[in-house]
Design a protein around this motif. Structure first.
Motif, PDB file in Angstrom:
ATOM      1  N   GLN A 287      63.041  39.724  23.671  1.00 36.76           N
ATOM      2  CA  GLN A 287      61.688  39.204  23.832  1.00 36.76           C
ATOM      3  C   GLN A 287      61.028  39.107  22.469  1.00 36.76           C
ATOM      4  O   GLN A 287      61.390  39.836  21.538  1.00 36.76           O
ATOM      5  N   VAL A 288      60.072  38.202  22.366  1.00 37.28           N
ATOM      6  CA  VAL A 288      59.331  38.059  21.113  1.00 37.28           C
ATOM      7  C   VAL A 288      57.853  38.295  21.392  1.00 37.28           C
ATOM      8  O   VAL A 288      57.342  37.908  22.450  1.00 37.28           O
ATOM      9  N   ILE A 289      57.205  38.957  20.457  1.00 29.77           N
ATOM     10  CA  ILE A 289      55.745  39.095  20.518  1.00 29.77           C
ATOM     11  C   ILE A 289      55.176  38.133  19.483  1.00 29.77           C
ATOM     12  O   ILE A 289      55.530  38.191  18.302  1.00 29.77           O
TER      13      ILE A 289
ATOM     14  N   THR B 197      53.945  37.718  24.989  1.00 28.73           N
ATOM     15  CA  THR B 197      55.314  38.231  24.933  1.00 28.73           C
ATOM     16  C   THR B 197      56.167  37.318  25.793  1.00 28.73           C
ATOM     17  O   THR B 197      55.849  37.072  26.957  1.00 28.73           O
ATOM     18  N   GLU B 198      57.225  36.782  25.185  1.00 34.54           N
ATOM     19  CA  GLU B 198      58.058  35.790  25.884  1.00 34.54           C
ATOM     20  C   GLU B 198      59.523  36.136  25.661  1.00 34.54           C
ATOM     21  O   GLU B 198      59.880  36.737  24.645  1.00 34.54           O
ATOM     22  N   TYR B 199      60.358  35.708  26.596  1.00 27.64           N
ATOM     23  CA  TYR B 199      61.792  35.788  26.346  1.00 27.64           C
ATOM     24  C   TYR B 199      62.150  34.705  25.326  1.00 27.64           C
ATOM     25  O   TYR B 199      61.703  33.559  25.440  1.00 27.64           O
ATOM     26  N   ILE B 200      62.957  35.106  24.353  1.00 30.28           N
ATOM     27  CA  ILE B 200      63.229  34.170  23.256  1.00 30.28           C
ATOM     28  C   ILE B 200      63.925  32.901  23.760  1.00 30.28           C
ATOM     29  O   ILE B 200      63.697  31.811  23.241  1.00 30.28           O
ATOM     30  N   ASN B 201      64.723  33.048  24.815  1.00 30.29           N
ATOM     31  CA  ASN B 201      65.416  31.855  25.317  1.00 30.29           C
ATOM     32  C   ASN B 201      64.456  30.869  25.991  1.00 30.29           C
ATOM     33  O   ASN B 201      64.829  29.726  26.257  1.00 30.29           O
ATOM     34  N   GLN B 202      63.242  31.308  26.250  1.00 26.90           N
ATOM     35  CA  GLN B 202      62.252  30.386  26.820  1.00 26.90           C
ATOM     36  C   GLN B 202      61.390  29.721  25.747  1.00 26.90           C
ATOM     37  O   GLN B 202      60.775  28.693  26.007  1.00 26.90           O
TER      38      GLN B 202
END
Lengths: 279, 155
Positions: free
Chosen positions: A134-136, A145-150
């Motif tokens: 996940q990335v902030i 905060t999102e999943y990096i693949n999204q």
């Protein structure tokens, strides 16, 4: 020598940095966030990048984090690649990072700078794509905060004024068997023909690729074929390669056909190694 | 928050001395060292972070000074080749003929000195990895490798 002047700001908090960006943007200064700054300096020198103001985010404590919290690994965007290698908290990231540029340059290049680079290799993103990290992200609308693949589609999809603060990775992905192979035209320095990172979670093999196309990517279709046990290893890789889109690079580093030839053999090495882990 | 909007005065800690200097925020450390402080040991080569001729030490770590802004440097300990004086690595470069034209030599020496200081028991693969950060166009790599290994093994 950079042939233009810019203003330099070093905020000490995320809110200060974001507010500064908004103000400088409104003032028409085309601000950019500055982490390691290697790309801003080198592209600025040849007039490929221009700005009137840089916002150095290295003074923000959250961007320097490199530790576990509630079981997950948090890595700040301003951690240098050498710091990441020396702490070695994420072995696949260490292996990938050690192949970027050279040791001295990596004392300046940062994790966030590499992932958000203009230069299209962005190899440090590969382990995070494989680990579903996940990335902030911080920006004018607050945090997300999102999943990096999204949010990583060729590049990290940032809105204007946003910047990457941290990456969060779960421990089972960090401890899983992994491999990183970088193939160059010659020797052991220079840009890659292809870089392939692989991760094995349970019986599932995941792969992410840089250098083949003008962006790094992870393809679930390719992974579907690689993990289809009804076919031989070689056939699975052929089917996976059949799903590569038409954007294979064809440049002075290597032709598109040569890159695919190298990729085929590299994928064989990756899959053989990770499937060997099953034994 | 640090805010530098034009030509400004900063103080750099170089080779143990406080050096006040007037800079523009867009000036690289390399340009300041050479053009404003007369420290011409760090050499301009590619200016792109590839060749390593401009390597200095920042807080003990090797740094390509063409990749660092001068305004990033206050508060850090900067060491240039002028700050070394008869060190084992300098003597070893002479004893092993580890240079020809000498242009890359200060960068190599600063990189080697950092390795000696931070990892005196460095195995061969680490030595090789660090040395890949610098380019010598006279092809003196064998002698340079012997020079650094000689110092590390003596330790």
């Amino acid at each position: 020598m950079i042939p233009f002047d810019f203003e330099y700001y070093r905020p000490e908090s995320i809110s200060e940095a974001v507010q500064l960006f908004i103000e400088l943007d409104q003032a028409g200064k085309n601000p950019v966030y500055f982490s390691g700054g290697t790309e801003i300096i080198t592209l600025g020198r040849i007039n490929v990048l221009y700005t009137n103001a840089v916002i150095d985010i290295k003074g923000i404590p959250e961007c320097q984090v490199m530790d576990y919290h509630e079981g997950n690994l948090y890595l700040g965007s301003c951690c240098t690649l050498v710091d990441i290698e020396e702490k070695n908290l994420f072995p696949l990231l260490t292996a990938t990072s050690k192949e970027v540029a050279d040791h001295t340059a990596r004392t300046k290049i940062t994790l966030g700078g590499n992932i958000c680079a203009n230069l299209f290799y962005r190899e440090a993103v590969l382990p995070f794509l494989l680990a579903d990290s996940q990335v902030i992200i911080a920006g004018p609308n607050g945090y997300r905060t999102e999943y990096i693949n999204q949010v990583f589609n060729q590049t990290l999809q940032l809105e204007r004024g946003e910047f990457l603060v941290q990456l969060i990775t779960e421990p089972d992905k960090i401890e899983a068997p992994s491999i990183n192979i970088k193939r160059r035209r010659q020797w052991t320095t220079g840009y890659p023909l292809v870089t392939v990172a692989g991760l094995k979670l349970g019986e599932e093999i995941r792969v992410a690729i840089s250098g083949l196309c003008p962006y790094p990517f992870r393809s679930q279709k390719m992974e579907y074929y690689i993990n289809s046990q009804d076919f031989s290893q070689r056939d699975r890789i052929e089917k996976a390669l059949g799903d590569v889109d038409g954007n294979v690079l064809n440049d002075t580093e290597g032709s598109d056909k040569y890159r695919l030839f190298i990729l085929r053999n590299t994928m064989l090495d990756i899959v053989s190694t990770l499937e060997g882990e099953r034994a | 928050m640090l805010k530098l909007t034009g030509t400004t005065n900063i103080t750099l800690n170089i080779n143990g001395e406080k050096r006040p200097v007037t800079v523009r925020p867009s000036e690289t450390l390399l340009g300041i060292l050479r053009g404003k402080l007369g420290l011409t040991g760090a050499k301009p080569g590619c200016l792109n972070g590839d060749c390593g001729a401009c390597t200095v030490m920042i807080d003990g770590k090797p740094m390509k000074s063409c990749l660092m802004l001068g305004v990033e440097a206050p508060g850090k300990k900067i060491q240039t080749v002028e700050g070394l004086n008869g060190t084992p690595i300098q003597r070893s470069f002479i004893e092993h003929f580890a240079f020809q034209c000498g242009y890359c030599t200060p960068g190599f020496i600063m990189n080697c000195q950092s390795l000696i200081d931070t990892n005196p028991n460095a195995p061969d693969e680490i030595i090789e990895e660090w040395l890949k950060s610098n380019i010598c166009r006279c092809t003196g790599y064998e002698e340079i490798e012997k020079a650094i290994k000689s110092v590390l093994r003596d330790k």
